[in-house]
Write a protein that holds these residues in place. Structure first.
Motif, PDB file in Angstrom:
ATOM      1  N   GLY A  15       0.830  -1.343  -0.205  1.00 38.47           N
ATOM      2  CA  GLY A  15       0.094  -0.074   0.111  1.00 38.47           C
ATOM      3  C   GLY A  15       1.040   1.142   0.117  1.00 38.47           C
ATOM      4  N   ASP A  16       0.618   2.198  -0.734  1.00 36.26           N
ATOM      5  CA  ASP A  16       1.373   3.665  -0.721  1.00 36.26           C
ATOM      6  C   ASP A  16       1.095   4.228   0.485  1.00 36.26           C
ATOM      7  OD1 ASP A  16      -1.297   4.530  -1.445  1.00 36.26           O
ATOM      8  OD2 ASP A  16      -0.566   5.649  -3.007  1.00 36.26           O
ATOM      9  N   ARG A  76       1.421  -5.226  -5.882  1.00 32.98           N
ATOM     10  CA  ARG A  76       1.430  -6.300  -5.158  1.00 32.98           C
ATOM     11  C   ARG A  76       1.851  -7.554  -6.213  1.00 32.98           C
ATOM     12  NH1 ARG A  76      -2.669  -3.519  -1.790  1.00 32.98           N
ATOM     13  NH2 ARG A  76      -1.408  -3.469   0.092  1.00 32.98           N
ATOM     14  N   THR A 129       3.956   2.898   5.614  1.00 33.08           N
ATOM     15  CA  THR A 129       2.590   2.608   5.672  1.00 33.08           C
ATOM     16  C   THR A 129       1.835   3.551   6.721  1.00 33.08           C
ATOM     17  OG1 THR A 129       1.161   0.931   6.469  1.00 33.08           O
ATOM     18  CG2 THR A 129       3.365   0.925   7.563  1.00 33.08           C
ATOM     19  N   ILE A 130       0.334   3.774   6.260  1.00 31.38           N
ATOM     20  CA  ILE A 130      -0.239   4.645   7.083  1.00 31.38           C
ATOM     21  C   ILE A 130      -0.696   4.144   8.351  1.00 31.38           C
ATOM     22  CG2 ILE A 130      -0.933   6.006   5.133  1.00 31.38           C
ATOM     23  CD1 ILE A 130      -3.736   4.465   5.520  1.00 31.38           C
ATOM     24  N   ASP A 131      -0.424   2.692   8.512  1.00 30.94           N
ATOM     25  CA  ASP A 131      -1.086   1.897   9.535  1.00 30.94           C
ATOM     26  C   ASP A 131      -0.338   1.822  10.731  1.00 30.94           C
ATOM     27  OD1 ASP A 131      -3.578   1.091   8.171  1.00 30.94           O
ATOM     28  OD2 ASP A 131      -2.379  -0.688   7.333  1.00 30.94           O
ATOM     29  N   MET A 173      -9.170   3.958   7.827  1.00 32.08           N
ATOM     30  CA  MET A 173      -8.593   2.607   7.412  1.00 32.08           C
ATOM     31  C   MET A 173      -7.951   1.758   8.686  1.00 32.08           C
ATOM     32  SD  MET A 173      -6.570   3.233   3.601  1.00 32.08           S
ATOM     33  CE  MET A 173      -7.469   2.538   2.234  1.00 32.08           C
ATOM     34  N   GLY A 174      -7.356   0.804   8.238  1.00 32.17           N
ATOM     35  CA  GLY A 174      -6.753   0.032   9.476  1.00 32.17           C
ATOM     36  C   GLY A 174      -7.492  -1.465   9.319  1.00 32.17           C
ATOM     37  N   ARG A 175      -6.954  -2.383   8.453  1.00 33.31           N
ATOM     38  CA  ARG A 175      -7.673  -3.655   8.565  1.00 33.31           C
ATOM     39  C   ARG A 175      -7.408  -4.357   9.545  1.00 33.31           C
ATOM     40  NH1 ARG A 175      -7.196  -5.880   2.693  1.00 33.31           N
ATOM     41  NH2 ARG A 175      -8.353  -3.911   2.161  1.00 33.31           N
ATOM     42  N   GLU A 227     -11.451  -0.044   9.870  1.00 39.38           N
ATOM     43  CA  GLU A 227     -11.701  -1.050   8.840  1.00 39.38           C
ATOM     44  C   GLU A 227     -11.934  -2.169   9.158  1.00 39.38           C
ATOM     45  OE1 GLU A 227      -8.702  -0.424   6.031  1.00 39.38           O
ATOM     46  OE2 GLU A 227      -9.587  -1.957   4.784  1.00 39.38           O
ATOM     47  N   TYR A 254      -9.970   5.785   0.540  1.00 38.19           N
ATOM     48  CA  TYR A 254      -8.614   5.716   0.156  1.00 38.19           C
ATOM     49  C   TYR A 254      -8.124   7.177   0.013  1.00 38.19           C
ATOM     50  CZ  TYR A 254      -8.695   1.093  -1.411  1.00 38.19           C
ATOM     51  OH  TYR A 254      -8.807  -0.420  -1.135  1.00 38.19           O
ATOM     52  N   ARG A 257      -4.958   7.729   2.222  1.00 39.32           N
ATOM     53  CA  ARG A 257      -3.419   7.305   1.717  1.00 39.32           C
ATOM     54  C   ARG A 257      -3.076   8.165   0.940  1.00 39.32           C
ATOM     55  NH1 ARG A 257      -3.741   0.945   0.557  1.00 39.32           N
ATOM     56  NH2 ARG A 257      -3.668   1.497  -1.487  1.00 39.32           N
TER      57      ARG A 257
HETATM   58  O1  F6P Z   1      -2.001   1.155   3.476  1.00 39.75           O
HETATM   59  C1  F6P Z   1      -2.731   0.174   4.594  1.00 39.75           C
HETATM   60  C2  F6P Z   1      -3.990   0.073   4.219  1.00 39.75           C
HETATM   61  O2  F6P Z   1      -4.665   1.177   4.058  1.00 39.75           O
HETATM   62  C3  F6P Z   1      -4.752  -0.896   5.544  1.00 39.75           C
HETATM   63  O3  F6P Z   1      -5.351  -0.072   6.441  1.00 39.75           O
HETATM   64  C4  F6P Z   1      -5.632  -1.540   4.433  1.00 39.75           C
HETATM   65  O4  F6P Z   1      -6.006  -2.685   5.080  1.00 39.75           O
HETATM   66  C5  F6P Z   1      -5.169  -1.528   3.303  1.00 39.75           C
HETATM   67  O5  F6P Z   1      -4.303  -0.645   3.165  1.00 39.75           O
HETATM   68  C6  F6P Z   1      -6.054  -1.863   2.128  1.00 39.75           C
HETATM   69  O6  F6P Z   1      -5.241  -1.616   0.820  1.00 39.75           O
HETATM   70  P1  F6P Z   1      -5.675  -2.214  -0.458  1.00 39.75           P
HETATM   71  O7  F6P Z   1      -7.111  -1.928  -0.653  1.00 39.75           O
HETATM   72  O8  F6P Z   1      -4.816  -1.453  -1.664  1.00 39.75           O
HETATM   73  O9  F6P Z   1      -5.336  -3.753  -0.375  1.00 39.75           O
END
Ligand code: F6P
Ligand code: ADP
Length: 324
Positions: A15-16, A76, A129-131, A173-175, A227, A254, A257
């Protein structure tokens, strides 16, 4: 004896994050200052496997420090997950004379870097990473910009939420990690902060709190939902049905990001990026650049990946106490 480094590569992966450009600029310019040739590898490991590699000079990174995203592009790459892909990538590095690669990304990207290192190419990871979810470091490039972007958006939703005396659920965000939700939740005075590390899925408690707060005269109720918990829209319907209070969900997505990096992200990207260039030029291998107790450090990737990071209990409790 450390391998002699004449040429380094730099790539962005996963992720950018805002500040990646400032990091690329720092790696390129510090690498050149150290007397090595610097190659930009476009579109992460995917581009490496397709030989999307160009030489970078000082001018190639002009006018990018203030820009979001990554000029190198990111991707990816499933092919790189295979040993065949990793052998091919290492051979391509050798073909281009690349002795070591600086990988800007998250922990997935470091796992990839580890594999490249096993194939004989030196690697150094740089946390982008923003996380904020990389255990070995207190700072990750992009987090500061992302939480400020989210906070500003939340402030705006809060205005309209108060005017209409509504409840608002804002998904950030923050999976897998709740740092963004915790920080912008505390900073925007949210009533509830739902994060994967702590949420007990007791929605009834939230409903009771909303009703109670309304009786006490609170005009709005702000729920920041990470998220990783998700389902904000269905949650808003259930809350509205149970409380009789209009409830709306906003998913920020997004936008968090992107955008011009904050001063803090530009500064850390510059300092950490330069340090990464120094470490790789010294011939060190398999390292992640980190901030530990406020100091720059290079940590072995295996050790770095083993460090677990968790939300601080005290900080989480404070977020609850201040929301009442
Ligand atoms: O950059 C981190 C992040 O924003 C996570 O919080 C999130 O899970 C993931 O990227 C989602 O990114 P993508 O949709 O590009 O897989
Ligand atoms: P992040 O760096 O943001 O955590 P990902 O987890 O998506 O991002 O990883 C980015 C890329 O790194 C993957 O698409 C893949 O090419 C590579 N990668 C991740 N894990 C591995 C692994 N175990 N082995 C080899 N490559 C990996």
């Amino acid at each position: 004896m450390a391998k002699e480094i004449k040429t380094i590569g730099v790539l962005t992966s996963g992720g950018d994050a805002p500040g990646m450009n400032a990091a690329i600029r720092a790696v390129v310019r510090k690498g050149i200052a150290n007397g090595v040739k610097v190659m930009g590898i476009h579109r992460g490991y995917h581009g490496l496997l397709r030989e999307e590699i160009t030489e970078m000079d000082s001018r190639s990174v002009s006018d990018i420090i203030q820009r979001g995203g990554t000029i190198l592009g990111t991707a990816r790459c499933m092919e790189f997950m295979t040993e065949e892909g990793q052998v091919k990538a290492a051979n391509i590095c050798r073909k281009f004379g690349i002795d070591g690669v600086v990988v800007i990304g998250g922990d997935g990207s470091y796992r990839g870097a580890q594999k490249l290192s096993k194939q004989g190419i030196n690697v150094v990871g740089l946390p982008g990473t923003i996380d904020l979810d990389i255990g070995c470091t207190e700072y990750t490039i992009g987090f500061d910009t992302a939480v400020n972007t989210a906070m500003e958006a939340i402030d705006k939703v809060r205005d309209t939420s108060s005017s209409h005396e509504r409840c608002s659920i804002i998904e950030v965000m923050g999976r897998h990690a709740g740092y963004i939700a915790l920080w912008c939740g505390v900073a925007s005075g949210a009533e509830n902060i739902l994060i994967p590390e702590k949420y007990d899925y007791n929605e009834q408690a939230i409903i009771d709190q909303i009703v109670e707060n309304r009786k006490k005269g609170k005009k709005h109720h702000l729920i920041i939902n990470a998220e990783g918990i998700g389902h904000s829209t269905s949650m808003s319907r259930r809350i509205e049905a149970a409380t009789g209070i209009e409830t709306r969900a906003t998913i920020l997505g997004y936008m968090q990001r992107g955008g011009s990096p904050s001063c803090k992200d530009r500064y850390y990207a510059s300092i950490m990026g330069a340090y990464a260039a120094d470490v790789i030029c010294e011939g060190k291998n398999n390292k992640v650049i980190s901030v530990v107790n406020g100091q720059l450090a290079d940590i072995d990737i295996d050790e770095a990946l083993a460090v677990k990071k968790d939300i601080d209990d005290y900080e989480y409790c404070v977020s609850i106490d201040l929301s009442k």
